[in-house]
Design a protein around this motif. Sequence first.
Motif, mmCIF file in Angstrom:
data_model
loop_
_atom_site.group_PDB
_atom_site.id
_atom_site.type_symbol
_atom_site.label_atom_id
_atom_site.label_comp_id
_atom_site.label_asym_id
_atom_site.label_seq_id
_atom_site.Cartn_x
_atom_site.Cartn_y
_atom_site.Cartn_z
ATOM 1 N N PRO A 1 0.811 -1.230 0.000
ATOM 2 C CA PRO A 1 0.000 0.000 0.000
ATOM 3 C C PRO A 1 0.844 1.280 0.000
ATOM 4 O O PRO A 1 1.842 1.386 0.702
ATOM 5 N N ASP A 2 0.418 2.224 -0.825
ATOM 6 C CA ASP A 2 0.991 3.560 -0.805
ATOM 7 C C ASP A 2 -0.042 4.607 -0.395
ATOM 8 O O ASP A 2 0.305 5.771 -0.181
ATOM 9 N N GLY A 3 -1.307 4.211 -0.318
ATOM 10 C CA GLY A 3 -2.366 5.140 0.066
ATOM 11 C C GLY A 3 -3.715 4.630 -0.414
ATOM 12 O O GLY A 3 -3.844 3.505 -0.893
ATOM 13 N N SER B 1 -7.710 5.653 7.859
ATOM 14 C CA SER B 1 -6.972 6.914 7.754
ATOM 15 C C SER B 1 -5.723 6.928 8.628
ATOM 16 O O SER B 1 -4.809 7.725 8.385
ATOM 17 N N ASP B 2 -5.679 6.057 9.646
ATOM 18 C CA ASP B 2 -4.494 6.011 10.500
ATOM 19 C C ASP B 2 -3.600 4.807 10.173
ATOM 20 O O ASP B 2 -2.934 4.240 11.036
ATOM 21 N N ASN B 3 -3.642 4.399 8.876
ATOM 22 C CA ASN B 3 -2.735 3.373 8.359
ATOM 23 C C ASN B 3 -2.899 2.023 9.050
ATOM 24 O O ASN B 3 -1.924 1.428 9.535
ATOM 25 N N LYS B 4 -4.115 1.539 9.059
ATOM 26 C CA LYS B 4 -4.396 0.196 9.538
ATOM 27 C C LYS B 4 -5.173 -0.557 8.463
ATOM 28 O O LYS B 4 -5.955 0.044 7.717
ATOM 29 N N LEU B 5 -4.932 -1.852 8.394
ATOM 30 C CA LEU B 5 -5.687 -2.696 7.468
ATOM 31 C C LEU B 5 -6.871 -3.283 8.224
ATOM 32 O O LEU B 5 -6.699 -3.975 9.226
ATOM 33 N N ALA B 6 -8.068 -2.995 7.719
ATOM 34 C CA ALA B 6 -9.292 -3.466 8.360
ATOM 35 C C ALA B 6 -10.058 -4.360 7.386
ATOM 36 O O ALA B 6 -9.820 -4.342 6.177
ATOM 37 N N PHE B 7 -10.973 -5.124 7.943
ATOM 38 C CA PHE B 7 -11.859 -5.935 7.111
ATOM 39 C C PHE B 7 -13.285 -5.678 7.574
ATOM 40 O O PHE B 7 -13.567 -5.633 8.772
ATOM 41 N N TYR B 8 -14.184 -5.507 6.590
ATOM 42 C CA TYR B 8 -15.576 -5.204 6.887
ATOM 43 C C TYR B 8 -16.489 -6.320 6.365
ATOM 44 O O TYR B 8 -16.209 -6.938 5.334
ATOM 45 N N ILE C 1 -0.280 -1.241 9.521
ATOM 46 C CA ILE C 1 0.601 -1.585 8.409
ATOM 47 C C ILE C 1 1.410 -0.346 8.021
ATOM 48 O O ILE C 1 1.059 0.774 8.380
ATOM 49 N N GLN C 2 2.475 -0.557 7.276
ATOM 50 C CA GLN C 2 3.288 0.554 6.781
ATOM 51 C C GLN C 2 2.804 0.950 5.392
ATOM 52 O O GLN C 2 2.561 0.092 4.542
ATOM 53 N N VAL C 3 2.679 2.233 5.183
ATOM 54 C CA VAL C 3 2.211 2.758 3.900
ATOM 55 C C VAL C 3 3.329 3.563 3.249
ATOM 56 O O VAL C 3 4.010 4.350 3.912
ATOM 57 N N GLY C 4 3.519 3.341 1.941
ATOM 58 C CA GLY C 4 4.524 4.101 1.213
ATOM 59 C C GLY C 4 5.950 3.670 1.479
ATOM 60 O O GLY C 4 6.886 4.413 1.164
ATOM 61 N N GLN C 5 6.144 2.496 2.029
ATOM 62 C CA GLN C 5 7.489 2.009 2.364
ATOM 63 C C GLN C 5 7.905 0.820 1.499
ATOM 64 O O GLN C 5 8.866 0.126 1.821
ATOM 65 N N ASN C 6 7.146 0.553 0.433
ATOM 66 C CA ASN C 6 7.400 -0.587 -0.445
ATOM 67 C C ASN C 6 7.370 -1.907 0.331
ATOM 68 O O ASN C 6 8.067 -2.860 0.000
ATOM 69 N N ALA C 7 6.563 -1.933 1.387
ATOM 70 C CA ALA C 7 6.398 -3.154 2.189
ATOM 71 C C ALA C 7 5.231 -3.951 1.621
ATOM 72 O O ALA C 7 4.153 -3.401 1.364
#
Length: 487
Positions: A350-352, A371-378, A396-402
């Motif tokens: 993820p990058d955004g 919005s606070d960089n977490k992966l959620a499931f609905y 999760i890390q966003v924009g870090q090529n992870a």
Amino acid sequence: MKKQSFILSMVLGFILFSSCSSDLLNVNNEVPLTKSNFCPYALGDEMILGAHKCNDIVKLRDAIDYGITNFEVDIHVSRENGNPVLMIGHELETSTGKTFEEYMDDLLQMKPDFNFLWLDFKDLSTDENEKIIRETLYRLDSKYDIKDRVLVESRYITHLTSFANDGWNVSFYSTWNSLVGKTEQQQREICENWLQSMQENNVDGISFDSDVYEAIKANFENAQVNNRPVKQYAWNYRIYYNEPDIQEKIKKYSHLAVLIIGFPNEEIPKLVLDVQFADSGVATNKGKVLSSLPVVQGTTNAIVTRWNTLYAKYEAVFDGTNFFYVPYTKEDAIGNAMQGMFSMEILFSPDGGVNPFSSMESGGLGYEMTSDNKLAFYYRANNKWVLPNNNFQIPIQVGQNAYYHAVVIYNKTTFRMYLNGNKVKEMKVSGSFNFPQKNQAPDYLMGIGGDYRDVVIPSIQNSFIGKIVYARLYKGVLSESDVKKMN
């Protein structure tokens, strides 16, 4: 149209023959089963084989499609607006959201000539509950003529008497585990007490786990209740319908009136959606080219795909302006998976953005980045989102090529989330699945790289920014070992 039926005879060495019998073997029958040519069972004539725990309509439909005509279902008493109502499910926490009458309407629409239905009433324990159960059963019998085709089961034997006196098939749900580890004499004494209670309450059926079938058989084989032979009902969830040696496995249970066994289609994982990518912006699902949306909100930008050396696969690069989507219906493989047991898998970086893999237009299910960089499931059931944000998400890390390998598994009672092979969340949830909104859109859409809007021409919302290597949906439940092997 050909119908499948499974025919079993346990007479004279368990010889198979084409007559009225319980369903087992896959046999093509040129004549569809109808009320005019359907031969109903007679309890005690031969063993009836049924599918265990067909509470969910998806599982019930699968069982019917498989050729099964005998089912078991759990029922509990709930309340709506202060009034008692019979609901499908083992208890409130595992309720499917359907009433017993709605379930019967569905069953009779799908299979009007069903053979046998084992009704496990979990709380036939009070006069009030007995009253609502009696009223409901008689209403359904008047509507569908079911009295001779159902079994009323309860552990509260005194509340079975009125049903037995009225001619319903009844069974006392025994405390069968009290026989385990006991001597033959101790088992005999326990069974004699049960039989005495059954005779006092005019209940001529007893149900139990097949682990104690030898003790029950020895003590009830010649037992009677008011000059009627005692019928034995059992379950064995370690035997499944599609096992090649099933005939041999069930031979020893031929003395039973009914045996209910596992029906595996719901749990065994089957890949129904496998979105992977190729060169030149191509997305495929198991060899079929998917739809893509190159133009959104006036911006033209083709989806780029490129080789990922780490995973030896192509990945798609999403910039927030477009997405791939897969049309589906409530009745196809994707729709059936979503409303039953399922596993949903994605490998992404993820990058955004918001939705990497979802179908959530005012309903449905899917992954979402908060919005606070977490992966959620609905997941939406019983007309509400049933996985609270603050419980079912992971940072999760966003924009870090992870890159993250995420898997969410649902077995109709519990959600589990795995990230990179490790279980990070678990939550008990149940209820009847709510599909997304589709008032204007011609199809439901599963989005990869964004979600869809309910509009005539497919359009994107909550778009994702980043890379996706693949996105998969399974009908059934991946095991923890399955998930670990993927990493």
